[in-house]
Motif scaffolding. Structure first.
Motif, PDB file in Angstrom:
ATOM      1  N   ASP A 197       0.826  -1.212   0.000  1.00  0.00           N
ATOM      2  CA  ASP A 197       0.000   0.000   0.000  1.00  0.00           C
ATOM      3  C   ASP A 197       0.861   1.264   0.000  1.00  0.00           C
ATOM      4  OD1 ASP A 197       0.841  -0.755   2.573  1.00  0.00           O
ATOM      5  OD2 ASP A 197      -0.687   0.487   3.522  1.00  0.00           O
ATOM      6  N   LYS A 198       2.162   1.124   0.313  1.00  0.00           N
ATOM      7  CA  LYS A 198       3.078   2.273   0.322  1.00  0.00           C
ATOM      8  C   LYS A 198       3.944   2.317  -0.936  1.00  0.00           C
ATOM      9  CE  LYS A 198       3.216   2.280   5.361  1.00  0.00           C
ATOM     10  NZ  LYS A 198       4.055   2.120   6.576  1.00  0.00           N
ATOM     11  N   LEU A 199       3.594   1.477  -1.937  1.00  0.00           N
ATOM     12  CA  LEU A 199       4.280   1.495  -3.230  1.00  0.00           C
ATOM     13  C   LEU A 199       3.398   2.242  -4.222  1.00  0.00           C
ATOM     14  CD1 LEU A 199       6.649   0.320  -5.034  1.00  0.00           C
ATOM     15  CD2 LEU A 199       5.032  -1.512  -5.605  1.00  0.00           C
ATOM     16  N   ASP A 200       3.984   3.221  -4.930  1.00  0.00           N
ATOM     17  CA  ASP A 200       3.216   3.968  -5.927  1.00  0.00           C
ATOM     18  C   ASP A 200       2.626   2.989  -6.941  1.00  0.00           C
ATOM     19  OD1 ASP A 200       2.512   5.563  -8.262  1.00  0.00           O
ATOM     20  OD2 ASP A 200       3.638   7.183  -7.308  1.00  0.00           O
ATOM     21  N   PRO A 201       1.304   3.070  -7.179  1.00  0.00           N
ATOM     22  CA  PRO A 201       0.668   2.101  -8.086  1.00  0.00           C
ATOM     23  C   PRO A 201       1.189   2.143  -9.514  1.00  0.00           C
ATOM     24  CG  PRO A 201      -0.858   3.879  -7.522  1.00  0.00           C
ATOM     25  CD  PRO A 201       0.324   4.017  -6.619  1.00  0.00           C
ATOM     26  N   LYS A 202       1.950   3.155  -9.885  1.00  0.00           N
ATOM     27  CA  LYS A 202       2.510   3.205 -11.237  1.00  0.00           C
ATOM     28  C   LYS A 202       3.644   2.195 -11.430  1.00  0.00           C
ATOM     29  CE  LYS A 202       1.548   8.122 -12.060  1.00  0.00           C
ATOM     30  NZ  LYS A 202       2.155   9.444 -12.389  1.00  0.00           N
ATOM     31  N   TYR A 203       4.152   1.678 -10.306  1.00  0.00           N
ATOM     32  CA  TYR A 203       5.324   0.813 -10.398  1.00  0.00           C
ATOM     33  C   TYR A 203       4.947  -0.663 -10.257  1.00  0.00           C
ATOM     34  CZ  TYR A 203       7.880   5.151  -9.957  1.00  0.00           C
ATOM     35  OH  TYR A 203       8.372   6.423 -10.170  1.00  0.00           O
ATOM     36  N   VAL A 204       5.705  -1.493 -10.966  1.00  0.00           N
ATOM     37  CA  VAL A 204       5.504  -2.941 -10.961  1.00  0.00           C
ATOM     38  C   VAL A 204       6.786  -3.599 -10.482  1.00  0.00           C
ATOM     39  CG1 VAL A 204       5.068  -4.968 -12.388  1.00  0.00           C
ATOM     40  CG2 VAL A 204       3.806  -2.846 -12.813  1.00  0.00           C
ATOM     41  N   VAL A 301     -21.339  10.791 -29.398  1.00  0.00           N
ATOM     42  CA  VAL A 301     -20.951  10.979 -28.001  1.00  0.00           C
ATOM     43  C   VAL A 301     -19.678  11.803 -27.970  1.00  0.00           C
ATOM     44  CG1 VAL A 301     -20.253   9.863 -25.850  1.00  0.00           C
ATOM     45  CG2 VAL A 301     -21.953   8.760 -27.321  1.00  0.00           C
ATOM     46  N   LYS A 302     -19.711  12.891 -27.206  1.00  0.00           N
ATOM     47  CA  LYS A 302     -18.520  13.708 -27.012  1.00  0.00           C
ATOM     48  C   LYS A 302     -18.003  13.491 -25.587  1.00  0.00           C
ATOM     49  CE  LYS A 302     -19.839  17.355 -30.279  1.00  0.00           C
ATOM     50  NZ  LYS A 302     -20.121  18.810 -30.444  1.00  0.00           N
ATOM     51  N   MET A 303     -16.660  13.278 -25.458  1.00  0.00           N
ATOM     52  CA  MET A 303     -16.063  13.023 -24.150  1.00  0.00           C
ATOM     53  C   MET A 303     -14.882  13.954 -23.927  1.00  0.00           C
ATOM     54  SD  MET A 303     -16.113   8.839 -23.961  1.00  0.00           S
ATOM     55  CE  MET A 303     -14.981   8.667 -25.346  1.00  0.00           C
ATOM     56  N   ASP A 304     -14.657  14.304 -22.659  1.00  0.00           N
ATOM     57  CA  ASP A 304     -13.498  15.162 -22.368  1.00  0.00           C
ATOM     58  C   ASP A 304     -12.202  14.350 -22.322  1.00  0.00           C
ATOM     59  OD1 ASP A 304     -14.119  13.811 -20.049  1.00  0.00           O
ATOM     60  OD2 ASP A 304     -13.836  15.521 -18.702  1.00  0.00           O
ATOM     61  N   HIS A 305     -12.316  13.015 -22.252  1.00  0.00           N
ATOM     62  CA  HIS A 305     -11.130  12.146 -22.304  1.00  0.00           C
ATOM     63  C   HIS A 305     -11.393  11.031 -23.317  1.00  0.00           C
ATOM     64  CE1 HIS A 305      -9.123  13.976 -18.852  1.00  0.00           C
ATOM     65  NE2 HIS A 305     -10.273  13.937 -18.203  1.00  0.00           N
ATOM     66  N   GLU A 306     -10.671  11.061 -24.427  1.00  0.00           N
ATOM     67  CA  GLU A 306     -10.831  10.046 -25.457  1.00  0.00           C
ATOM     68  C   GLU A 306      -9.912   8.845 -25.231  1.00  0.00           C
ATOM     69  OE1 GLU A 306     -12.925  10.128 -28.009  1.00  0.00           O
ATOM     70  OE2 GLU A 306     -13.704  12.175 -27.827  1.00  0.00           O
ATOM     71  N   ALA A 307      -8.900   9.019 -24.386  1.00  0.00           N
ATOM     72  CA  ALA A 307      -7.925   7.953 -24.149  1.00  0.00           C
ATOM     73  C   ALA A 307      -7.487   7.970 -22.686  1.00  0.00           C
ATOM     74  CB  ALA A 307      -6.716   8.107 -25.069  1.00  0.00           C
ATOM     75  N   ILE A 308      -6.852   6.863 -22.283  1.00  0.00           N
ATOM     76  CA  ILE A 308      -6.377   6.718 -20.911  1.00  0.00           C
ATOM     77  C   ILE A 308      -5.037   5.980 -20.934  1.00  0.00           C
ATOM     78  CG2 ILE A 308      -7.715   4.591 -20.659  1.00  0.00           C
ATOM     79  CD1 ILE A 308      -7.912   5.123 -17.678  1.00  0.00           C
ATOM     80  N   THR A 309      -4.116   6.398 -20.068  1.00  0.00           N
ATOM     81  CA  THR A 309      -2.854   5.682 -19.911  1.00  0.00           C
ATOM     82  C   THR A 309      -2.985   4.769 -18.700  1.00  0.00           C
ATOM     83  OG1 THR A 309      -1.599   7.503 -20.874  1.00  0.00           O
ATOM     84  CG2 THR A 309      -0.372   5.898 -19.567  1.00  0.00           C
ATOM     85  N   ILE A 310      -2.731   3.479 -18.914  1.00  0.00           N
ATOM     86  CA  ILE A 310      -2.868   2.496 -17.841  1.00  0.00           C
ATOM     87  C   ILE A 310      -1.499   1.909 -17.500  1.00  0.00           C
ATOM     88  CG2 ILE A 310      -5.267   1.902 -18.301  1.00  0.00           C
ATOM     89  CD1 ILE A 310      -4.325  -0.441 -19.975  1.00  0.00           C
ATOM     90  N   TYR A 311      -1.312   1.602 -16.215  1.00  0.00           N
ATOM     91  CA  TYR A 311      -0.062   1.030 -15.705  1.00  0.00           C
ATOM     92  C   TYR A 311      -0.354  -0.370 -15.173  1.00  0.00           C
ATOM     93  CZ  TYR A 311       1.820   5.769 -15.954  1.00  0.00           C
ATOM     94  OH  TYR A 311       2.242   7.001 -16.387  1.00  0.00           O
ATOM     95  N   ALA A 312       0.397  -1.348 -15.663  1.00  0.00           N
ATOM     96  CA  ALA A 312       0.178  -2.740 -15.279  1.00  0.00           C
ATOM     97  C   ALA A 312       1.371  -3.568 -15.724  1.00  0.00           C
ATOM     98  CB  ALA A 312      -1.111  -3.273 -15.927  1.00  0.00           C
TER      99      ALA A 312
END
Length: 458
Positions: A197-204, A301-312
């Motif tokens: 829980d103390k590890l930044d979720p961006k890291y694997v 459909v119009k969206m303010d976010h068309e894409a997302i960066t995911i970390y895994a």
């Protein structure tokens, strides 16, 4: 010259004067005797009256309850006086709770069980001595096992650190301890990451690399049989790049409970862990579940976010091409502005977008049918060969529903009807469900066939 007569010469009395003096003395003596006798008689009369009154009260049946009550009161006062004395004694006593117990024995050779790790001590002494007894940490209790060998023994606890003027009473007074000889066994390490829980979720985290996976564990034969695994507990809090650390080693039983009585050699293991941050940018796609009421369809459909960066982990990223946002179509009765939460796919640790603002526009819906749409095979990871049992099942018909503008944009080349082959096994007459994907958005596409029967050849 005349002689002087003596100054203190006693006067001479005649016989009459002597008689009168003797009578007067006799009268006074008689008067004193009568007075003394009268006083004595009065005193004895008072004593007889008191005695008679006491007898009348004590031995009168009507007064028995009163007499019993008076005697009870006297007994009660006597007992209370004794209790008061005892209480005064207890003021010079004290109880110390949870005093640590230490063992005197050969730790390398023997394993000990059956004793209390903490006990209570009662101390009694003079007030000045007891008032000095305060901090439990200044005292301890000892079990001296010197000279004892394997087996079960009754051993008394011994208080350590107290003045010789203080008496101590330990609860419990003794321990029935069991002494077992230790044996040694070699096992392979497994591991757990702690403080995730103390590890930044961006890291694997990568697979740990140990200097050695083999460790020795030492305990009695009975304890060793309960050891299911030994784990290295690797602390990953705050790590952002490859690191090396010494991990604590802990033995567990089959239920995942720690076994404290096991000696682990060495007590810590040196381990290196890689840290990376694999990520991928994929489109966000709204999926409308159900049907829009009143024969309407999604126009745009119009969206303010068309894409997302995911970390895994990379294996998870390789299986994800988009992140979908499900929307209940039945709730749409007119043009709508809404905010939708973005749920990350399984295995994804972090995403750069958590909410999407959408503006959904509706239009009148129309339907159009397309025939001879080919059925394909997808995710054939085992390289099997497939053939439909019914030759007509190489094709299906589809019905496309949407706004007129979107239906006009659709062609058969924009659709992919397929069977997922990942869980297919070799054999005949297997049923496969049909799935549909389309590159033209906001259309509801249905196949005339929900599944087909086919044979699988290795």
């Amino acid at each position: 010259m005349k002689e002087k007569s003596p100054k203190n010469t006693n006067p001479k009395f005649n016989s009459e004067e002597k008689l009168e003096l003797a009578q007067r003395i006799a009268r006074q003596s008689e008067k004193f005797s009568r007075r003394t006798e009268a006083i004595g008689n009065g005193f004895f009369r008072i004593l007889r009256w008191l005695s008679d009154s006491f007898d009348k009260i004590l031995f009168n049946p009507r007064h028995s309850k009163f007499v019993a009550f008076a005697l009870s009161g006297l007994i009660f006062l006597a007992l209370n006086a004794n209790d008061a004395g005892a209480t005064a004694t207890l003021k010079n006593s004290k109880e110390l709770k949870d005093v640590n117990v230490s063992l005197v024995y050969n730790e390398e050779m023997y394993e000990i069980s059956g004793y209390d790790e903490k006990v209570n001590i009662g101390v009694i002494g003079d007030y000045s001595d007891i008032s000095m007894v305060s901090d439990v940490s200044d005292y301890s209790v000892e079990l001296d096992l010197g000279g004892l060998t394997e087996g079960t023994h009754r051993v008394p606890y011994k208080a350590i650190g107290f003045s010789s003027r203080i008496k101590t009473y330990i609860e419990p007074a003794t321990a029935e301890i069991t002494i077992r000889k230790k044996e040694t066994k070699t096992v392979q390490l497994s591991y757990d990451f702690i403080n995730l829980d103390k590890l930044d979720p961006k890291y694997v985290l990568g697979e740990p690399e140990f200097e050695s996976r083999d460790v020795s564990i030492k305990a009695s034969k009975e304890t060793l049989s309960n050891v299911a695994f030994v784990k290295a507990l690797i602390d990953v809090s705050g790590q952002t790049e490859e690191f090396t650390t010494e991990a604590e080693l802990v033995a567990y039983n089959q239920q995942g409970e720690k076994i404290e009585s096991v000696d682990i050699i060495p007590k810590k293991a040196k381990v290196k862990v890689g840290v990376s941050s694999p990520h991928k940018t994929v489109p966000v796609r709204p999926i409308f579940e159900g049907e829009v009421p009143n024969n309407k369809a999604i126009k745009e459909v119009k969206m303010d976010h068309e894409a997302i960066t995911i970390y895994a982990p990379q294996s998870v990223l390789d299986s994800i091409d988009e992140v979908v946002v499900p929307i209940p179509a039945a709730s749409l009765t007119d043009d709508t502005k809404t905010v939708q939460n973005v749920s990350l796919p399984s295995g994804v640790r972090f995403g750069t977008v958590s909410k999407v603002n959408m503006e959904i526009k509706l239009g009148k819906g129309i339907s159009k049918k397309f025939d001879k749409v080919p059925i394909n095979w997808r995710y054939n990871v085992n390289g099997y060969k497939m053939s439909p049992v019914n030759k007509d099942d190489v094709y299906t018909s589809i019905e496309v529903f949407g706004t007129e503008e979107n239906v006009k944009k659709f062609t058969v080349d924009n659709v992919w009807v397929y069977i997922d082959m990942r869980n297919v096994e070799v054999g005949d007459n297997q049923e496969g469900k049909l799935y549909i994907e389309s590159s033209t958005p906001y259309l509801d596409i249905k196949s005339s066939k929900e599944s087909i029967i086919f044979n699988v050849i290795e």
